[in-house]
Design a protein around this motif. Structure first.
Motif, PDB file in Angstrom:
ATOM      1  N   THR A  69       0.817  -1.215   0.000  1.00 20.59           N
ATOM      2  CA  THR A  69       0.000   0.000   0.000  1.00 20.59           C
ATOM      3  C   THR A  69       0.846   1.258   0.000  1.00 20.59           C
ATOM      4  OG1 THR A  69      -1.773  -1.144   1.163  1.00 20.59           O
ATOM      5  CG2 THR A  69      -1.815   1.245   1.229  1.00 20.59           C
ATOM      6  N   SER A 113      -3.794   1.643   9.687  1.00 23.55           N
ATOM      7  CA  SER A 113      -4.996   1.450   8.885  1.00 23.55           C
ATOM      8  C   SER A 113      -5.444   2.764   8.254  1.00 23.55           C
ATOM      9  CB  SER A 113      -6.114   0.879   9.759  1.00 23.55           C
ATOM     10  OG  SER A 113      -7.307   0.780   9.035  1.00 23.55           O
ATOM     11  N   GLN A 117      -5.283   3.701   4.196  1.00 24.39           N
ATOM     12  CA  GLN A 117      -6.469   4.142   3.471  1.00 24.39           C
ATOM     13  C   GLN A 117      -6.258   5.524   2.863  1.00 24.39           C
ATOM     14  OE1 GLN A 117      -9.265   3.764   6.637  1.00 24.39           O
ATOM     15  NE2 GLN A 117      -9.427   1.545   6.418  1.00 24.39           N
ATOM     16  N   LEU A 120      -4.107   5.127  -0.241  1.00 24.05           N
ATOM     17  CA  LEU A 120      -4.928   4.581  -1.320  1.00 24.05           C
ATOM     18  C   LEU A 120      -5.787   5.662  -1.954  1.00 24.05           C
ATOM     19  CD1 LEU A 120      -5.880   2.007  -2.819  1.00 24.05           C
ATOM     20  CD2 LEU A 120      -7.574   1.725  -1.027  1.00 24.05           C
ATOM     21  N   GLY A 150     -10.758   2.274  -1.494  1.00 22.56           N
ATOM     22  CA  GLY A 150     -10.397   3.087  -0.336  1.00 22.56           C
ATOM     23  C   GLY A 150     -11.603   3.509   0.485  1.00 22.56           C
ATOM     24  N   SER A 153     -13.180   0.482   2.329  1.00 20.70           N
ATOM     25  CA  SER A 153     -12.399   0.034   3.481  1.00 20.70           C
ATOM     26  C   SER A 153     -12.685   0.873   4.723  1.00 20.70           C
ATOM     27  CB  SER A 153     -10.907   0.054   3.152  1.00 20.70           C
ATOM     28  OG  SER A 153     -10.461   1.371   2.963  1.00 20.70           O
ATOM     29  N   ARG A 154     -13.239   2.052   4.559  1.00 20.76           N
ATOM     30  CA  ARG A 154     -13.570   2.923   5.691  1.00 20.76           C
ATOM     31  C   ARG A 154     -14.919   2.589   6.322  1.00 20.76           C
ATOM     32  NH1 ARG A 154     -10.419   4.847   8.658  1.00 20.76           N
ATOM     33  NH2 ARG A 154     -11.801   6.491   9.299  1.00 20.76           N
ATOM     34  N   GLU A 166     -13.482  -6.907   2.817  1.00 21.89           N
ATOM     35  CA  GLU A 166     -12.105  -7.010   2.325  1.00 21.89           C
ATOM     36  C   GLU A 166     -12.047  -7.679   0.956  1.00 21.89           C
ATOM     37  OE1 GLU A 166     -12.960  -8.044   5.434  1.00 21.89           O
ATOM     38  OE2 GLU A 166     -12.098  -6.396   6.587  1.00 21.89           O
ATOM     39  N   CYS A 169     -13.043  -5.137  -1.596  1.00 24.13           N
ATOM     40  CA  CYS A 169     -11.925  -4.205  -1.793  1.00 24.13           C
ATOM     41  C   CYS A 169     -10.852  -4.821  -2.685  1.00 24.13           C
ATOM     42  CB  CYS A 169     -11.333  -3.791  -0.448  1.00 24.13           C
ATOM     43  SG  CYS A 169     -12.394  -2.700   0.508  1.00 24.13           S
TER      44      CYS A 169
END
Length: 192
Positions: A69, A113, A117, A120, A150, A153-154, A166, A169
């Protein structure tokens, strides 16, 4: 909560697809862009680490995903900006990724984390901006797909559309990687 039947197959399949797409993108871009090829390769290796036999599903293979990432994605953006003459943004993205890679041990799990993000989303937005101004359709789709990954994932939910968040994503990252590979080829052929 116990995993639903079939969810582990979807997880394995999403890792395989992301790894295969990233590996193909790395192999097809190595001649024109070694930086982007390295970024794609880091993504493929991170997906492969997650599938390594002997690792429990709860074991954290965070280091591979973290490197993919914070270094791999900025490497993709680096070439996209560099070819368009935006060398300061290219260097800023890559330098920021390197600083985050070194600082990862000091951020803690939640900080890592959030930082991952953020990287990304920043990479997705900057490539999307360049793609819009250069009318690179594949770059636009790649930016949208990475941005989607992105933003998803939040979310707080663990499942979306009956799939693990996941997994969705990873599917979005695979689609974004394919589109970026095509965008890099379109960009290179436009400038040659």
């Amino acid at each position: 909560m116990a995993p639903k039947p079939g969810s582990e197959w979807c997880t394995v399949l999403s890792h395989l697809v992301l790894g295969a797409v990233s590996l193909h993108a790395a192999a097809s871009s190595v001649q024109s862009s070694r930086g982007a090829a390295a970024g794609f390769l880091l993504q493929a290796l991170a997906a492969a680490i997650r599938l390594a036999p002997g690792l429990s599903p709860h074991e954290d293979c965070f280091a591979g995903a973290w490197v993919a990432t914070v270094i791999g994605l900025p490497l993709l953006a680096f070439d996209f900006h560099w070819v368009n003459g935006d060398r300061s943004s290219a260097n800023l993205l890559l330098g920021g990724g390197m600083v985050l890679a070194v600082a990862g041990d000091h951020l803690g799990p939640e900080g890592c984390s959030v930082a991952g993000q953020a990287v990304l989303l920043v990479v997705a937005v900057t490539i999307l901006i360049v793609a819009v101004f250069t009318a690179n359709t594949y770059g636009i789709w790649g930016g949208v797909m990475l941005g989607t990954a992105g933003l998803l994932s939040r979310l707080e939910e663990d499942r979306l559309l009956l799939l693990l968040k996941e997994d969705i994503c990873r599917w979005a990252l695979a689609a974004g990687s394919w589109a970026y590979c095509r965008a890099l080829h379109a960009q290179r052929s436009q400038w040659e």
